[in-house]
Structure formats: C-alpha cells, structure tokens
Enzyme design. Structure first.
Site, PDB file in Angstrom:
ATOM      1  N   GLU A  44      -6.091  -2.275  12.744  1.00 56.56           N
ATOM      2  CA  GLU A  44      -5.810  -3.171  11.735  1.00 56.56           C
ATOM      3  C   GLU A  44      -6.962  -4.275  11.628  1.00 56.56           C
ATOM      4  O   GLU A  44      -7.169  -4.343  10.569  1.00 56.56           O
ATOM      5  CB  GLU A  44      -4.361  -3.975  11.839  1.00 56.56           C
ATOM      6  CG  GLU A  44      -3.150  -2.667  11.720  1.00 56.56           C
ATOM      7  CD  GLU A  44      -3.387  -1.877  10.812  1.00 56.56           C
ATOM      8  OE1 GLU A  44      -3.404  -2.040   9.600  1.00 56.56           O
ATOM      9  OE2 GLU A  44      -2.941  -0.680  10.805  1.00 56.56           O
ATOM     10  N   ALA A 103       1.612  -0.127  11.056  1.00 63.12           N
ATOM     11  CA  ALA A 103       1.250  -1.552  10.599  1.00 63.12           C
ATOM     12  C   ALA A 103       0.393  -1.513   9.379  1.00 63.12           C
ATOM     13  O   ALA A 103       0.352  -0.516   8.891  1.00 63.12           O
ATOM     14  CB  ALA A 103       0.216  -2.076  11.867  1.00 63.12           C
ATOM     15  N   GLU A 144       0.889  -1.386  -0.101  1.00 61.16           N
ATOM     16  CA  GLU A 144      -0.063  -0.026   0.008  1.00 61.16           C
ATOM     17  C   GLU A 144       0.776   1.200  -0.061  1.00 61.16           C
ATOM     18  O   GLU A 144       1.772   1.250   0.707  1.00 61.16           O
ATOM     19  CB  GLU A 144      -0.718   0.364   1.183  1.00 61.16           C
ATOM     20  CG  GLU A 144      -1.854   1.233   1.094  1.00 61.16           C
ATOM     21  CD  GLU A 144      -2.997   1.198   2.323  1.00 61.16           C
ATOM     22  OE1 GLU A 144      -4.070   1.595   2.209  1.00 61.16           O
ATOM     23  OE2 GLU A 144      -2.409   0.834   3.366  1.00 61.16           O
ATOM     24  N   ASN A 198      -2.858  -5.992   5.363  1.00 58.47           N
ATOM     25  CA  ASN A 198      -3.083  -7.187   4.280  1.00 58.47           C
ATOM     26  C   ASN A 198      -3.885  -8.169   4.854  1.00 58.47           C
ATOM     27  O   ASN A 198      -3.926  -8.775   6.168  1.00 58.47           O
ATOM     28  CB  ASN A 198      -1.717  -7.653   4.249  1.00 58.47           C
ATOM     29  CG  ASN A 198      -0.657  -7.010   4.006  1.00 58.47           C
ATOM     30  OD1 ASN A 198      -0.560  -6.023   3.094  1.00 58.47           O
ATOM     31  ND2 ASN A 198       0.461  -6.730   4.975  1.00 58.47           N
TER      32      ASN A 198
END
Length: 984
Positions: free
Chosen positions: A445, A410, A276, A413
C-alpha cells in the site's frame, strides 16, 4: 488495493479417519443450479432473450464439455463420481466437432455482444414508443422516459473537473447520509450537456452558477446528465452544485456502515469508504474515471464521541448550532476520485514522525496494543521508498486504519490507507508468519502512494501499472528492509501460481481493453498483480537493479500528478542494450507465456505458447534467457550452441523469467541424474523450478507423470523450504482430486506422500512444537504437519490433540506457536466439544490473525451440519462477518465431506451473494474457483456449464477459468491414473 486472498495462506482442512458424512451424498441425486457463463468466449451479453439462451446451450452441446481424448475405463466403477451415461443428445464429440462447436459459440457470442452493448431503446418496447427517428435509435432512455444525451460507458472529454467542495454528514443512527458537492469544471468545447457519474443517490437540487438546471439519469451506466438551455462556452469555468442523500451501503463499496462489539459487549457503529474501482459515485456525484483528476476540499459533520478522518490533515473543527461538529480538511493534491476516502468512527491511534510526515496507525480502542508493529513497519518503509524513488512522499500526514468490516486486504487511499484488521494488527504473541503478512501488505500500500496515487494509469486496462508495481515492491522492499521475514520463498510461490493461471485459454493480456463495470472489477486478478510483478522482476534481472530503478525514478518524476499508459513506462527505461518497448510489449499485449524447448542436437531453442486449451496461435516473445550448466556459467544470450562436453543445462536461472522450459527426454534425464547425484549443483529456486515445470508439462501432456516421480526421488536429500513445499503442494493437489472422486488410489497416494516426506515428518514430530524457528523453517514445519495430520498420521494427530487439550484446559491462554495454530485447531475441531470451544473462543478473541485460523479450523469439520451453519451465518453476517464467506467456502471445498454441499449453497444463494460482493470482484472470482476447482468428472463439468448458461447475471472470465480447470483435471486424471496405479 491488495485483494485479501493475494496474501492468504491456503487453509488446509482435516480429513482424519474417514467417517460417513452426516448427509451421505449421491452426486446423481443432487440438483445443481449455479450461475451463467460465457463458456470459453468472452463477452456474452446480459440479455433477456430466451431464443439466444437456446442458441448458447446448443453451442455448448456442440462443444460437448469434452476438451480432450480420454478413456472412461480408467475410472473405478465403484466410485459414485464415475461418469454417468448421457443421453444421445449429450454425447462427447470428436475434435472436429469440438472445433465446430467453438466456432459456432464464438459467432453466437459475437452477436450477443453487439446486442448487449446497443442502447436499451433498441431492445425494448418501452424505449421506442414513438416514430423511430435516428436520434431514438442512438440514444438510450433516461429514467423519466426522455432521451439520455450520451451513448458511451466512458464520459465525454469536453468537460474536465478541476476542484470538488464536498460536505457530507453520515447519520449513524438512521444509517443514512446527506451531502452537498460543488464541482468546478473547465469546458473544452461548447456544450449544452454535462455528463457525470451517480449511483444510488437521491439528488434533490442541481444548480449551475446558482441557476437550477434539469437532471436526467441513466441507471444502467450509472450516469446523470445536466441539461442547459444555452451552451456552456468553450474556455469558461463553471461550478455545478448538487444536494443529495442516500443510505449507507450494506456491502463493502461506496460509503458503507460497519460495526463491532467491544470488550463490554456493546455494539459500536462506524462509517467508512471503499471507492476503488467505481464506487466514489455511490458517495457523491463525480467524474469517476482515473484520468479525471481534481483537488478536493472535504468537510464532514459528525456527532461528539466520534472522530473523522480524510485524505488530508484536519484544518479546523467547528461546533454547529445543532450540536454537531464539522471537521474541515485541507485542500488535497490532485487525485483520482477512487482515492478519495473518509471515515467516521471512535478509533484510537498511535503516531510517529518520519521524514517530516506524521505517520499514525488507528484501530478500535480495544486493540490499541496491537498497533506498534505496523507503525514501525510504516515508518521504515516510508523512509526506504523516499530514498529509493528519489521523490519524497508529498503529504504532511499518512494514516493507516484497521476497519472491522473490510473486504479487500487493504486500500491505498492517498494519505488514508485502510486495512483489514488481520493485515495491520499484530498481537503480542503473533508469529513471524503473521508479521510477514502485515509487513508485506503495508509495503504494497505504501508503494501505491507513488505507483497509482502520484502517477496513475489513464484507464483500468492498465491497472497493472498500479498493482503489478505495488506487488513487485511488496516483495522486494520487505526482502531488503525486513530480511528476517524471508519473503523470497513467497515471491517464488507467487510466480508459480501466476504461471498456472496464465496457462489457461481464459487468461488475458496484462494490458487489455475493458468497458463495463464487471470487466473493470475482473481486472483485479492474478494477471494484474502477480504476472505484472513477475514481468517487472524479469525486466529488473535483465537490465540490472540499478538501471531498473533509475528508469522507475525517471518515470515517476516525468509523470508526477499525471496519468500514463503501458508505453510511457517502457520508454522510461534505457533502450541502448535492449529495446525495452518492443521486448516488454510482447509480455503485456498478448496473453500467456512461452514454452521454451531445448534441443541438445544443434541450434537449440524454440518457443511456443504454453497453453492448456488454446485454439489460437500467439506471436513470439522477446525472452531474456539465462542459464546455468555443469560448469556453472550464466549468460543472458537468447541463442545457444550447446557444446558437446556440457552434461546438462538449466534455463531460467533462479526462475526470474516468466516462462517454462522443456528439455526433451535426453535433457530431462541429464538434469534429473545431476540433481539425484548432488542436488546442490542448482540453487533452491532452480530445484523448485524444475519440480514446478515438470508438473506443468505433465498437465500439458508433454511429459509422462513417471518422469515427475523420477525427479521426486531426490527429495529424501532435500532440506530447503522452496522445493519441498512446491513438491508437497503439487502432490497434495493430486490427492485431493483423487479423494473427491472417491478413487481407491487416494489411500495409496496418502501413503506415498507420507513416505516421500517421512524424514522431515520424523524431524518435526521429534522437535518441540513450541520451538521457535526461522520463518522459512516455520513455513515448512507448518505445511508438513498440516498434511500429515490431515492424512491421519497418528504421531501428528496425537501430538496436535495433546497441544489442543492443553490449550482448552488453560481456557485459551496457553500459547500455541502461530505457525502451528492452524493444524492444532483443525485437529481439535473434529470433536463436538473442541468445535464448540473454538467457536466460543473465536467469538471473544480480539486478535484477528488467530480468529481466522480458528475460523478455518471450524470450516474443516467433517460434520456437514456445522459447515452449513457456518456458511449461512457468514452470509447473514451476524455471528461471522460476511467478509469471511470466501475463506469459509475455500476451506470447505478443499475437504471431501462438504465440497458438494458448498457448491449447492453457492447455487441456492447466488442472488444474495452477488448483493454482498460485486459481480466480477475478487471475492466472487475466489468463490467460483473455490467451489469448482477440485471437480474432475465430465458430469460435473457439464453441470457447471449448463447451470452457468442459465444464469444471466454472469459475464465473467473466471467462469471460463473454472470450466477449463475442471476439464484439465479430467484430462490429467484420465491420462495418468494408470501410471499412478503402477507406481504407488
């Protein structure tokens, strides 16, 4: 993704009895050569045109680096930061000239933008050798000189990826990798060209349906074109296959190499990904846009002694004839390329099943005993989100992995979340503050597994749909699941920070158009994360939490596995009581926020844009107003008739709204008197809000600083963390500005601060420093003692030195409370022996949270030679990891001794820095703001602007923010120095 400095405590630096720096500074003798800027206009291009450079500089002279009226007589003549006389060509203009300069600069910038976004063949001789046909004027030249058949940074929509088969083999000896990717595509219109992304890959063979095809590459846009002799037919499916190789990246994006040293002193290597926003194309050719979702089947070749991880569970491992192992993973859900991830390393893990999902936490083997807290957090939060959203996490497994070299905080994914070690690992003696960081990042996350992964924004202009939601859930989920972590104060401080950044003209709407990679990188900022979260809090408070989450669940269910934009979200909420679409569009489609002015004499409310340096007017906002008054009633109404018998009113109850309120002279007088009489008539959040709003209005020039000081008198009765830490932060910033100007008022300011907080300082000095306290009290104790020691209060420095010497005598085994480590280490680092001891301990410690506190203390040294050594080492990445460079610069620049040296360091090493960190990234934004945000003289403002104009690599909005911040510092200083002299 959560950016590292989003959750970092701001490291304080020590400034004990002032000693002359090892290299005395005369600012006039220094040569500044930093990077370029677009000044206060977005979009100047990266063009090699000296004539335009001259135009920019002429425009800058017209602008004159003067954003306000000010009197140079307010500066002490003895200060080496005092304004130097400029030549006649650089005199400060009138307001009329200033506006003319801005207009000229806008025109020049607009022309530059047009030129910048034209294809290269229209600008360079090599692109236009032959007769200028219309085709050549439209299409750019590929690397082989042929016309490249596409003219946009965005990919065409007539080819859609359906599935990727990816085989990848990283060689951790040569630090290279090889890969083969087969992409199944659907063709929506007849075409002879397929355009996709590739960056830094050596593609050796391209076939479609087993037939070789021609490949062209246009590197500036990181695109390749596959050219076919005949049309690919509409409605047909084709398979593109490419073989390629590349070096493992030395930066923190793409498929990159990392290393660490184990307890035995052996260097261990690994490879990990960070895709990203735009780096999947660095690991395999792909359609690298968030809306182009597909499924993935990934195979990884590796050596024995390593494991491999990817998004999905491992299906099987096959032993190959060459002795390598090949791990094959299950076919993935549909997802965007930026969420693909794979790791090859020798990690260890612990796991637990939660809601039918295997949750595992991985780290290097030496740190396996630091995984338990993270695993417990992940299990609790996964169950919480499954229930709250009404949609179960769709994967069979969820891995959380601590990476030794990792730039962001972080990365979300899908099924394979990667972390900095500091944001995942918790030692046996870690403080509640350290645990709060870990819990909040995991919460962020995990929220992304729904907001961003399950439902993804269509394009990066709506990044806030990912990051704003994840930030909002980070705070609200931790508050509910881990109440002992008392995260509410942090959420409040975050909203104050967001208001300050959004008050500048260089801010942007939450949802804003982006095209270039640099613009995409810059979307990862306070507006997407913090303002996005703040507006969601405001909406939740307006609708009620029950209705808010009902709308959120409907949004997630309706758009599951799809892509959305701004209005898709707003339309998911009930519209009966409020037109949510119209209301929230006023908050997301225009920049800034309102200043609500309360007039006690009649129909009383007005709104206007709250902006420090704005030359435009904004539309109005739909403001969900709340208030409390001396009869303690609250109301969501937006129009008020104020009864004469009401003594005072406080708007924006608990600061849940994203706006600032000015009550006028009479209204402020009534509120201040009420708080002085009994501060508990307002909630702690409202008292902190009053302090924040008064300082903000003072900076805007709406109130005198004398009114601010009048309110702060009540602090002798305050006992809550939020108001005290907000006052401490605001006053300490003023001290730092004075200190860096070497203004004599700085000493008076120190005395004033110590007297202002003397009750709490005595309390904390008399307490046992080993005493465990609730987290909010730890935060207050830490903030107060850090300021007291930095200001040289003897009781504080003596006690900190005593604790430090005990720690040294125990060879680093004596436990220091986590919230006090920073202040103790900072005091200890001021001696040569203490600094060397800290450096040695830093090198061998395996608790990353402690290591970062040591590193911040090392960077607080008054010895400039030590500071410069740290900067060089972190840039090289040998002794100190390069990911820590922003932290070191941030710390150094808060201290007088090293801040100009740090500025020089950034200028001299800008090329190397931008090789390590992408242009526009949060790390670059942090570096620029850290090195300039405490400048407060016209000469330094002009110097920053001049140097930025000469560095063509920068088109970043944060440069605007830096220059506005400096100008604001100058304005505030010039307007309030006299008031400070009279009242300190």
């Amino acid at each position: 993704m959560i950016e590292n400095s989003m959750f970092e405590e701001e490291p304080d630096v020590l400034d004990l009895a002032k000693e002359t720096p090892a290299y005395p500074l005369d600012p006039d003798d220094m040569v500044y050569e930093p990077r370029s800027s677009r000044l206060l206009v977005r979009g100047l291009g990266e063009n090699d045109m000296d004539e335009e450079e001259e135009d920019y500089e002429s425009s800058a002279r017209l602008l004159g680096m003067s954003f306000m009226n000010r009197s140079s007589s307010l500066r002490p003549s003895a200060s080496p930061y005092a304004r130097q006389e400029q030549s006649s060509s650089c005199t400060m203009p009138s307001n009329r000239t200033l506006l003319l300069g801005v207009f000229v600069l806008v025109v020049v910038a607009s022309v530059a933008m047009v030129i910048y976004f034209l294809p290269k063949c229209t600008l360079t001789k090599e692109g236009c050798h032959t007769v200028n046909t219309s085709m050549e004027l439209i299409y750019p030249r590929a690397t082989n000189g042929e016309l490249f058949p596409w003219t946009s940074l965005r990919l065409p929509v007539y080819v859609q990826p359906v599935h990727y088969d990816l085989l990848i083999h990283p060689n951790l000896t040569t630090m290279t990798f090889q890969g083969t990717v087969s992409i199944t595509i659907d063709v929506l219109n007849d075409t002879k060209n397929v355009i996709l992304h590739s960056s830094g890959l050596q593609i050796t063979n391209v076939t479609v349906q087993d037939k070789e095809v021609k490949k062209l590459e246009y590197q500036p846009w990181q695109q390749i074109a596959l050219k076919f002799p005949e049309d690919l037919k509409k409605g047909q499916t084709y398979v593109l296959t490419m073989e390629y190789s590349a070096n493992l990246s030395n930066s923190y994006s793409g498929f990159y190499n990392s290393s660490y040293v184990d307890k035995g002193g052996n260097k261990r290597v690994l490879a990990a990904t960070q895709f990203e926003p735009l780096a999947a194309r660095k690991a395999f050719p792909c359609f690298d846009e968030p809306a182009l979702k597909a499924t993935f089947l990934i195979k990884i070749k590796r050596e024995t002694g390593y494991i491999s991880l990817s998004n999905m569970p491992k299906n099987q491992t096959v032993e190959l004839s060459d002795g390598l192992l090949q791990d094959e993973f299950e076919k993935s859900v549909r997802m965007s390329t930026y969420l693909v991830a794979f790791i090859v390393a020798n990690f260890t893990q612990i796991n637990q099943i939660a809601s039918d999902t295997l949750v595992s936490v991985y780290a290097v083997p030496d740190k396996v005993d630091q995984l338990d807290y993270a695993l417990g957090c992940a299990v609790k939060l996964l169950k919480f989100y499954n229930t709250l959203f009404g949609i179960k996490f769709p994967l069979k497994k969820l891995d959380l992995v601590a990476i030794p070299d990792f730039l962001a905080g972080a990365m979300e994914n899908w099924g394979l979340i990667t972390f900095r070690e500091r944001t995942l690992l918790v030692g046996n003696h870690s403080s509640l503050m350290d645990k709060q960081v870990v819990a909040s990042v995991i919460a962020h996350e995990l929220a992304h597994q729904w907001f961003g992964n399950l439902v993804t924004m269509k394009w990066w202009n709506d990044l806030w749909l990912n990051e704003g939601f994840a930030t909002y859930m980070e705070y609200t989920s931790v508050e509910k699941v881990f109440p002992e972590l008392e995260i509410g104060n942090d959420f409040l401080s975050m909203r104050f920070k967001s208001l300050a950044e959004d008050s500048l003209n260089s801010s942007r709407p939450i949802s804003t158009e982006v095209a270039t990679p640099e613009q995409v990188e810059e979307m990862f900022d306070s507006v997407s994360y913090e303002k996005g979260a703040s507006t969601l809090l405001m909406l939740s408070s307006t609708l009620t939490e029950e209705k808010f989450y009902k709308g959120v669940s409907e949004y997630l269910e309706k758009y599951r596995n799809m892509n959305t934009d701004n209005e898709d979200l707003w339309n998911s909420f009930p519209q009966e009581e409020y037109n949510v679409v119209d209301m929230m569009n006023t908050w997301t489609l225009q920049k800034g926020f309102p200043l609500v002015t309360v007039n006690r004499t009649g129909t009383c409310l007005q709104q206007a844009l709250f902006c420090m340096f704005c030359f435009i007017f904004s539309d109005l906002w739909h403001i969900p107003l709340t208030y409390v008054n001396d009869s303690c009633s609250t109301s969501p109404n937006s129009t008020f008739k104020v009864p004469k018998n009401v003594k005072w009113m406080k708007f924006n109850f608990r600061n849940n709204g994203f706006y600032i309120v000015n009550y006028g002279e009479e209204g402020w007088r009534a509120l201040i008197e009420a708080v002085k009489e009994n501060h508990e008539v307002l909630t702690p959040e409202d008292r902190a809000s009053l302090i924040n709003n008064l300082f903000a209005l003072s900076r805007l020039g709406k109130l005198s600083f004398k009114q601010v000081m009048n309110l702060l008198v009540y602090l002798e009765h305050e006992n809550h963390t939020a108001p005290l830490t907000e006052a401490l932060y605001q006053l300490d910033r003023i001290y730092r500005l004075l200190d860096k100007r070497q203004d004599l008022l700085a000493s008076s300011m120190k005395v004033h601060h110590l007297l202002q907080f003397q009750i709490y300082l005595k309390l904390n000095s008399n307490q046992s420093w080993e005493q465990d306290l609730p987290l909010s009290k730890q935060e207050l104790r830490s903030a107060l003692l850090e300021v007291a020691c930095r200001y040289g209060q003897k009781n504080c420095t003596d006690r900190a030195e005593h604790v430090f010497l005990q720690w040294v005598a125990s060879n680093g085994t004596e436990r220091i409370p986590g919230d006090l480590m920073k202040v103790v280490f900072s005091v200890g680092a001021q001696s040569n022996a203490g600094w060397e001891m800290l450096l040695q301990t830093y090198t061998h410690s395996i608790v990353d949270a402690d290591r970062r506190k040591m590193l911040a203390a090392l960077a607080s040294s008054q010895d400039v030679r030590k500071v410069l050594w740290l900067l060089q080492e972190s840039l090289q990445g040998s002794y100190v990891k390069t990911q820590e460079l922003p932290l070191i610069l941030h710390t150094v620049c808060r201290n007088f001794a090293g801040h100009l040296y740090a500025w020089d360091f950034v200028k001299e090493n800008w090329g190397k820095i931008t090789q390590k960190f992408p242009i526009g990234s949060f790390a670059i934004q942090d570096i620029i703001m850290s090195t300039t945000s405490y400048f407060s003289t016209e000469r330094l403002l002009w110097e920053v602007c001049r140097q930025c104009l000469h560095n063509k690599s920068s088109k970043m909005r944060c440069v605007h923010e830096a220059m506005e911040t400096i100008a604001l510092n100058i304005q505030w200083m010039d307007s309030n120095l006299e008031t400070l002299r009279k009242n300190l």
